[in-house]
Each structure stands twice: as C-alpha cells, then as structure tokens.
Write an enzyme that holds these catalytic residues in place. Structure first.
Site, PDB file in Angstrom:
ATOM      1  CG  ASP A  86      -1.964  -1.083   1.186  1.00  0.00           C
ATOM      2  OD1 ASP A  86      -2.026  -1.809   0.177  1.00  0.00           O
ATOM      3  OD2 ASP A  86      -2.723  -1.210   2.160  1.00  0.00           O
ATOM      4  CG  ASP A 109     -12.815  -2.496  -0.662  1.00  0.00           C
ATOM      5  OD1 ASP A 109     -12.198  -3.561  -0.846  1.00  0.00           O
ATOM      6  OD2 ASP A 109     -12.485  -1.420  -1.198  1.00  0.00           O
TER       7      ASP A 109
END
Length: 251
Positions: free
Chosen positions: A8, A129
């Site tokens: 990330d 998500d």
C-alpha cells in the site's frame, strides 16, 4: 490458492492502515519497490499494489512510485486505487500493470467495468470492500446500502477476472479472516474470489484452504507480512500444498 502480498502506497511510501483509516498508518518503508522485490524474491507470483492517496482523491497520485516498482520486480503487478476512468485503465495497462482493480467506480459507473473488460480481457479485477456485508466506497469513507453479493451479481458474465473481497473490519487487525462471510460471498458468485482482511498466521491460510472449493482462489495479506507474524514463503508453500481442484481459477 495464490498468496498475494500487498504493498500500500501513501505519499510515495509503503504503509499499512488499520481498517482503512488514513490517519492510522504505519510506515514500513520509504521504498515500495524494495518491499515488492522482497516479496517477489520470497516466491510471490503477483504483487497487489494500492494507491491509497488515489483512492481518496479519485485519481492516481503515486505513479512515480508505482512505475518504479513495476520496473523493479520481475513478477506481475495488480494496481488499484483511484481508477475511475477508462483512460486511467489504459494508462496502467500501458505501464505494464498485469491486472487493474476497479473498486468504487463499479458502484457509480458500472459501464466502466464492462468497457474495461471488453478492451482488456482477463486483466480487470473487481474490488469489493464490505463493511457488515455492505459495499464501502471512496477509500472506505462511505458505506452504501448495496449488498456485496448483489454488486458481484451485476458483473457476472462480463469477463471480470476475479473479485478482491475485503472485510474492512478485519483489515490490518490480524484477528483472522471472516471465514463465514467469505464463504457466503464466494458461494454467491461464479467469479473467482480473492479474500483480504485479517490474515495473520499460517492457521488463517489453512482456514481459507478449507473454503477453497467454493471459489476462494487467492488471499491478499499485508500487515502480517510486515509485522512478521506470517512468513510469505511458508504461506505460499502451505497454500500450494493445499491446492485442490476447483471450477473457478484466479488465473
């Protein structure tokens, strides 16, 4: 089952967040490419990269770091975060990204997914998500009334290569994956599912192997690798040994 390490990127650095909170970050490296190379050397067959700034700002924000990472590693890379337009999909494809993850735009602009799948067959991944079973968007800052399984159903048959299914409550928490939720989601779609959120030990890998038959073909893990509670090479070996025949395939 493929074990996929996550890198990330926020502000050009490799970080991990807790439950997607941009203010709850831990910086693990100033060089995301070096981290990706480390995971590739440990045996990773695919690197999952997220432009966290892009997810919030709705367009790519860490292209320099991502470009350098792609040039550095010798394995395929998939990228998500801030992909809202077909031109962005094309840009990443031209950059050498193997798989492009479309998340929030799948809710607000479903035609983008269809067009991208048509233009780049086998290279588009749907990022779903979920918070309590409902789809979250805009870098997890907003939760919709759409059930995760219902969103997946909208894209059955359009050529999506896989679905990255993230349980937000488990993300970065190292509390173990939500096996019942992942299984239920995988059972509800014919698209291969890559689970994400909560994986922290080899036992978690084993637990996911237990639902592989329902179409769970991969797992994304991040914080556990960086904190050292999960060894990537060992996880890959365990997942490979536990592979079984399935009608779905991540590849």
């Amino acid at each position: 089952m493929m074990v996929i390490p996550a890198v990330d990127i926020k502000g050009g650095k490799c970080v991990r967040l807790l439950q997607g909170d941009m203010n709850a970050e831990t910086v693990f490296s100033d060089d995301p490419g070096a981290m990706a190379e480390r995971w590739a050397e440990a045996g990773a067959e695919l690197i999952h990269v997220v432009d966290l700034d892009g997810a919030i700002e709705k367009s790519p924000r860490n292209l320099k770091a991502i470009s350098a990472l792609i040039r550095r590693v010798g394995v395929p890379v998939q990228v998500g975060g801030g992909i809202r337009e077909i031109d962005t999909v094309k840009m990443y494809a031209d950059l050498g990204v193997a798989r492009i993850v479309i998340g929030s735009a799948a809710v607000n602009h479903p035609d983008l997914v269809t067009a991208a799948c048509r233009e780049f067959p086998g290279r588009i991944v749907l990022g779903i998500d979920a918070r309590d079973g409902r789809v979250a968007t805009e870098g997890w800052t907003s939760t919709t009334d759409i059930a995760a399984a219902d969103l997946a159903a909208r894209f059955e048959g359009c050529g999506v290569a896989a679905i990255n299914f993230t349980d937000i409550h488990r993300d970065g928490m190292r509390t173990g994956p939500n096996i019942p939720a992942i299984e239920a989601f995988a059972r509800a779609t014919a698209i291969p599912v890559v689970a994400s959120g909560g994986v922290s030990t080899i036992d978690d890998i084993q637990a996911l192997l237990g639902i592989q038959e329902f179409g769970v073909t991969g797992v994304i893990t991040g914080r556990a690798l960086y904190d050292g509670t999960l060894d990537l090479a060992e996880a890959i070996a365990v997942a490979s040994a536990g592979d079984s025949t399935s009608q779905k395939s991540v590849g």
